[in-house]
Design an enzyme around this catalytic site. Structure first.
Site, mmCIF file in Angstrom:
data_model
loop_
_atom_site.group_PDB
_atom_site.id
_atom_site.type_symbol
_atom_site.label_atom_id
_atom_site.label_comp_id
_atom_site.label_asym_id
_atom_site.label_seq_id
_atom_site.Cartn_x
_atom_site.Cartn_y
_atom_site.Cartn_z
ATOM 1 N N ASN A 10 0.875 -1.177 0.000
ATOM 2 C CA ASN A 10 0.000 0.000 0.000
ATOM 3 C C ASN A 10 0.909 1.223 0.000
ATOM 4 O OD1 ASN A 10 -1.854 2.019 0.386
ATOM 5 N ND2 ASN A 10 -2.708 1.188 2.274
ATOM 6 N N ARG A 90 -2.641 -2.226 -3.239
ATOM 7 C CA ARG A 90 -3.864 -1.502 -2.944
ATOM 8 C C ARG A 90 -3.824 -0.178 -3.707
ATOM 9 N NH1 ARG A 90 -5.647 2.031 2.266
ATOM 10 N NH2 ARG A 90 -7.817 2.346 1.657
ATOM 11 N N HIS A 179 -12.866 2.554 0.772
ATOM 12 C CA HIS A 179 -12.907 1.471 1.767
ATOM 13 C C HIS A 179 -13.585 0.220 1.202
ATOM 14 C CE1 HIS A 179 -12.725 4.703 5.141
ATOM 15 N NE2 HIS A 179 -11.509 4.229 4.921
ATOM 16 N N ARG A 240 -10.726 14.980 8.567
ATOM 17 C CA ARG A 240 -11.567 15.398 7.443
ATOM 18 C C ARG A 240 -12.934 15.834 7.942
ATOM 19 N NH1 ARG A 240 -10.446 9.892 4.489
ATOM 20 N NH2 ARG A 240 -8.220 10.088 4.027
ATOM 21 N N GLU A 383 -8.244 -6.020 5.121
ATOM 22 C CA GLU A 383 -8.155 -5.601 3.722
ATOM 23 C C GLU A 383 -6.998 -6.277 2.995
ATOM 24 O OE1 GLU A 383 -9.280 -1.129 3.370
ATOM 25 O OE2 GLU A 383 -8.625 -1.419 5.444
#
Length: 396
Positions: A10, A90, A179, A240, A383
Site C-alpha cells: 500500500n 492496494r 474502503h 476530514r 483488507e
C-alpha cells in the site's frame, strides 16, 4: 498450499505499508511500514513473528524505491522469497475504468496514471510503488486491487450528483466511494456469522477509523456509500470534515483564503481535530472527554450523531437488513462510541448487549445486541487478506 504467500503493498504519498499474507488463512507473517518519506526522520519498521525492528531510510529522494529495496532484503532474510507467489497493490482510485482486480501490465499502469486527477494525492504514489515493485520483483505476477471497485455496483440514483450532467460527461464527477475492500470483507464474514449466503444478505457496514465511511450492501453488493468523488465526503473523520455546505468554500475564498488553505483545512485540520481543538485520535478524544474536556465531548457527540444518521438513512436503500457491521480501528475497539451510536438507533429497536459489546474488542468479533433486538455486530476488517485472495484468484 499453506506456504503460498502474497506480498501486499500500500504505497502512500509519504509512506509505504506492506505485509506478507498467507493466501489461505489470511495470517500476516511479516508486516511493516516505511514512513515520513522526504523528512529527516524517514524510517522503516517491520515485525516478524512478534519481533520488531526499525531502520532509517537515508536518501534525498526515491524513498519508495529505497524502501522496497530494503523490503527485498527483509523478505530474503526471513526465507520468504520463494514462498511469495504474487504481489498485490492496494490502489485507492480506479475511476469508472476498473470494476475489479486486474493483473498489472503497461496499459494498466497508464490507466491508473490517467485517473490521477481524481486522486491527486494517492494515484501518483500508487504508481511509484508499483514501478518500484515491478523492478524489485520482476518474475512475480503483480495485481492492482481498487478501493473503489466494490462500489461500482451502485445504481445511477446513488452515484449521480444533482449537478449539471455535463460535469459528469466531461469530468466523470460522481460518487465513487472508498474502503471497498473493507466493506467487501466484513460483509462476507457477517454472512458467515448469521449462516446465510452473502448473495441473499443485506448489511449496513460502518468502517470507522481515521478515515470513516458507511456502505449499504444489498444481496452482497454495494448500493450506496458515504464517501464521494473523493474520501472527503460523508462522515466526520480524524481530520476530514465530511459532508459540508459547498457555499462555505466560496465564502472562505471571498474572505481571501487560497484554495490550498481551504482544502488543507477541510482535509487535515477538521474532523475530530478541528472540533475538539485537541487531537485527531479517537482514543485521545475519549480520554479527554472522561476528564471533562468540552471540545472532546462535542467531537464525540458530533461524530456519533452523524454516524447514526447515516445508518438510519441507508435503511432506505435496502429491502431488508440482516445486520449493522462495525469495523475499522474505532469501530472494532471504541466501546463508548458503538454504545452511543446504538442509543441513537433505539427508535429502530436496537438494544445493546453490554457484556457482549465489551467482549467484542481488540480483535474479537461478535453480535453486540440483545436477542430481542435487530442485529448489530463487530467484525475486524482484513483488507490485506482481500488483496491477497483476489490476487491468487486471478492467477488461477
Amino acid at each position: 498450499m499453506s506456504n503460498k504467500y502474497v506480498l501486499v503493498i500500500n504505497s502512500g504519498s509519504s509512506s509505504l505499508k506492506f505485509a506478507v499474507i498467507n493466501s489461505v488463512s489470511g495470517d500476516a507473517v511479516l508486516t511493516g511500514l516505511g514512513e515520513c518519506f522526504g523528512l529527516e526522520d524517514s524510517r522503516m519498521s517491520w515485525k516478524y513473528q512478534g519481533n520488531k525492528q526499525e531502520v532509517s531510510i537515508v536518501g534525498e529522494e526515491n524513498h519508495h524505491q529505497l524502501a522496497i529495496g530494503k523490503l527485498v532484503g527483509i523478505v530474503a532474510e526471513y526465507d520468504l522469497t520463494d514462498a511469495i507467489i504474487a504481489v498485490g497493490h492496494r490502489i485507492v482510485h480506479g475511476g469508472e475504468k476498473f470494476t475489479k482486480t486486474v493483473q498489472i501490465d503497461e496499459q494498466v499502469l497508464k490507466d491508473i496514471e490517467a485517473v490521477k486527477e481524481l486522486a491527486p494525492l494517492h494515484a501518483p504514489a500508487n504508481v511509484i510503488g508499483i514501478k518500484a515493485a515491478l523492478a524489485a520483483f520482476p518474475t512475480l505476477p503483480q495485481f492492482a486491487v481498487f478501493d473503489t471497485a466494490f462500489h461500482q455496483t451502485m445504481p445511477a440514483k446513488a452515484f449521480t450528483g444533482a449537478i449539471d450532467k455535463t460535469l459528469y460527461d466531461q469530468y466523470a464527477i460522481r460518487r465513487y466511494g472508498f474502503h471497498g475492500t473493507s466493506h467487501y470483507f466484513v460483509s462476507r464474514e457477517a454472512a458467515k456469522m448469521i449462516n446465510k449466503p452473502v448473495e441473499e444478505s443485506s448489511f449496513i457496514s460502518v468502517h470507522l477509523g481515521n478515515g470513516a465511511s458507511v456502505c449499504a450492501i444489498k444481496n452482497g453488493k454495494s448500493v450506496d456509500t458515504s464517501m464521494g468523488f473523493t474520501p472527503l465526503a460523508g462522515l466526520m473523520m480524524g481530520t476530514r470534515c465530511g459532508d459540508l455546505d459547498p457555499s462555505i468554500i466560496e465564502f472562505l475564498l471571498n474572505k481571501g483564503w487560497t484554495t490550498e488553505q481551504v482544502f488543507e483545512t477541510l482535509n487535515k485540520k477538521s474532523g475530530f481535530l478541528g472540533v475538539s481543538g485537541l487531537t485527531s485520535d479517537a482514543r485521545g478524544i475519549l480520554e479527554a472527554m472522561e476528564e471533562g474536556h468540552e471540545g472532546a465531548t462535542l467531537a464525540f457527540q458530533v461524530f456519533t450523531y452523524r454516524v447514526a444518521k447515516y445508518i438510519g438513512s441507508y435503511m432506505v436503500a435496502l429491502d431488508n437488513l440482516d445486520g449493522i457491521i462495525f469495523t475499522g480501528g474505532i469501530g472494532e475497539n471504541a466501546l463508548l462510541i458503538r454504545r452511543e451510536i446504538l442509543k441513537y438507533l433505539k427508535i429502530f429497536g436496537y438494544k445493546e448487549n453490554e457484556a457482549a459489546d465489551a467482549d467484542a474488542r481488540f480483535g474479537a468479533e461478535g453480535i453486540i445486541t440483545t436477542a430481542d433486538s435487530p442485529v448489530a455486530m463487530v467484525i475486524p476488517t482484513n483488507e490485506e487478506f482481500v488483496i491477497a485472495q483476489e490476487s491468487v484468484a486471478l492467477m488461477a
